[in-house]
Design a protein around this motif. Structure first.
Motif, mmCIF file in Angstrom:
data_model
loop_
_atom_site.group_PDB
_atom_site.id
_atom_site.type_symbol
_atom_site.label_atom_id
_atom_site.label_comp_id
_atom_site.label_asym_id
_atom_site.label_seq_id
_atom_site.Cartn_x
_atom_site.Cartn_y
_atom_site.Cartn_z
ATOM 1 N N GLN A 22 44.349 41.296 31.856
ATOM 2 C CA GLN A 22 44.551 41.727 33.239
ATOM 3 C C GLN A 22 44.020 40.723 34.254
ATOM 4 O O GLN A 22 44.437 40.712 35.389
ATOM 5 C CB GLN A 22 43.882 43.086 33.466
ATOM 6 N N THR A 23 43.059 39.910 33.827
ATOM 7 C CA THR A 23 42.414 39.035 34.796
ATOM 8 C C THR A 23 43.083 37.668 34.892
ATOM 9 O O THR A 23 42.628 36.815 35.643
ATOM 10 C CB THR A 23 40.932 38.848 34.407
ATOM 11 N N GLU A 34 46.789 35.497 35.173
ATOM 12 C CA GLU A 34 48.225 35.532 35.429
ATOM 13 C C GLU A 34 48.870 34.352 34.700
ATOM 14 O O GLU A 34 48.420 33.190 34.844
ATOM 15 C CB GLU A 34 48.501 35.436 36.921
ATOM 16 N N THR A 61 50.124 41.236 38.598
ATOM 17 C CA THR A 61 48.967 41.969 39.121
ATOM 18 C C THR A 61 49.310 42.582 40.473
ATOM 19 O O THR A 61 49.819 41.890 41.369
ATOM 20 C CB THR A 61 47.755 41.028 39.268
ATOM 21 N N THR A 76 43.003 47.118 40.876
ATOM 22 C CA THR A 76 43.994 46.127 40.431
ATOM 23 C C THR A 76 44.635 46.628 39.144
ATOM 24 O O THR A 76 43.926 47.057 38.223
ATOM 25 C CB THR A 76 43.343 44.756 40.211
ATOM 26 N N GLN A 136 47.808 45.956 36.117
ATOM 27 C CA GLN A 136 48.753 45.054 35.489
ATOM 28 C C GLN A 136 50.054 45.818 35.259
ATOM 29 O O GLN A 136 50.104 46.773 34.483
ATOM 30 C CB GLN A 136 48.179 44.535 34.167
#
Length: 283
Positions: free
Chosen positions: A63-64, A66, A132, A276, A278
């Motif tokens: 998720q952190t 891209e 995201t 945030t 995904q």
């Protein structure tokens, strides 16, 4: 899991007809050509067809981070944006009128060294990536109460505060005799002395002498008269001040406190936070 179907069509190569004549005058009987398909294929006229399925490849993207979308092939290798895979099928046997087997490969395939028919097929494989997205959300603040015991001090009724103590004032009535009088217990006795000139009166033989009225005492040429009288007491109020300790009393106070959950901040009367996520994107 999504499944897609890929249909591969293979055309059976027709076996050539071979005629052998043992004698020049021999006439070959009329024959009928039949078509068969390998296991897993379905005959449709002169064409064999089969269907196969392959599963999508699912990838997990942190998720952190891209990353750009990448194409993956379920089978085979990537070539020019297409997935190339190799499949093997059994050779198709055909027979002539004298039952001589003939081996040939379906259309689009070639014979390999292992006596197998080798062909290629192209598959379209979807690629899944993640993007995201940030959104805000609103929650109600949390109210908690803290309990505190408070000790207070106050003065009793009829007293006034004086520093750390309470002051009370009382008045006492006092009787006293006026100045110049004497307290006899029954009252006040006032003694007054009056002086006045003596009276000169003639005496026999042409003489003179001084005399005083009755009750007066002659002293030289002056008469002195003493009199007493009773006068009332004089009354006065005398203030007396005394001090007493303050009275202690305790009470319990609940104080409210409003706060926001972790990750949020106060905005007006609500708590606002951001999150945030995904979100999968299929290309």
């Amino acid at each position: 899991m999504k499944v897609f179907a890929v249909t591969a069509l293979f055309a059976l190569a027709r076996a050539g007809r071979h005629h052998r004549e043992r004698y020049s005058k021999y006439t070959a009987p009329a024959t009928t050509t039949s078509y068969t398909c390998p296991a897993g294929y379905t005959l449709s006229g002169t064409t064999c067809s089969s269907s196969s399925s392959a599963a999508y490849i699912e990838t997990q993207v942190p998720q952190t981070v891209e990353v750009a979308p990448q194409a993956y092939c379920a089978e085979g290798t990537m070539s020019g944006g297409m997935c190339m895979s190799t499949s093997f099928v059994d050779q198709v046997a055909s027979y002539d009128t004298i039952r001589t087997p003939q081996q040939s490969c379906p259309a689009g395939t070639t014979m390999s060294k292992g006596k197998k028919c080798l062909g290629t097929r192209t598959e379209q494989v979807p690629v899944q990536s993640f993007e995201t997205q940030t959104s805000t959300y609103e929650v109600a603040p949390v109210t908690t109460f803290s309990t505190e015991t408070v000790t207070s001090y106050s003065c009793p009724a009829g007293t006034t505060e004086s520093g750390s103590q309470c002051m009370t004032t009382s008045f006492q009535t006092i009787q006293s005799c006026p100045a110049g009088s004497t307290d006899t217990g029954a009252g006040c006795m006032m003694t007054q002395t009056e002086s006045f000139p003596a009276t000169l009166v003639p005496t026999g033989k042409k003489g003179q002498e001084y005399t005083c009225a009755k009750g007066a005492t002659l002293s030289g040429q002056t008469c002195t008269k003493t009199s007493t009288s009773m006068v009332a007491y004089e009354t006065s109020q005398v203030a007396q001040t005394s001090f007493v300790d303050k009275i202690a009393s305790t009470s319990t106070i609940q104080t409210p406190s409003t706060s926001c959950p972790a990750g949020t901040s106060m905005s007006g009367s609500s708590c606002i936070g951001t999150r945030t996520e995904q979100v999968p994107v299929t290309t």
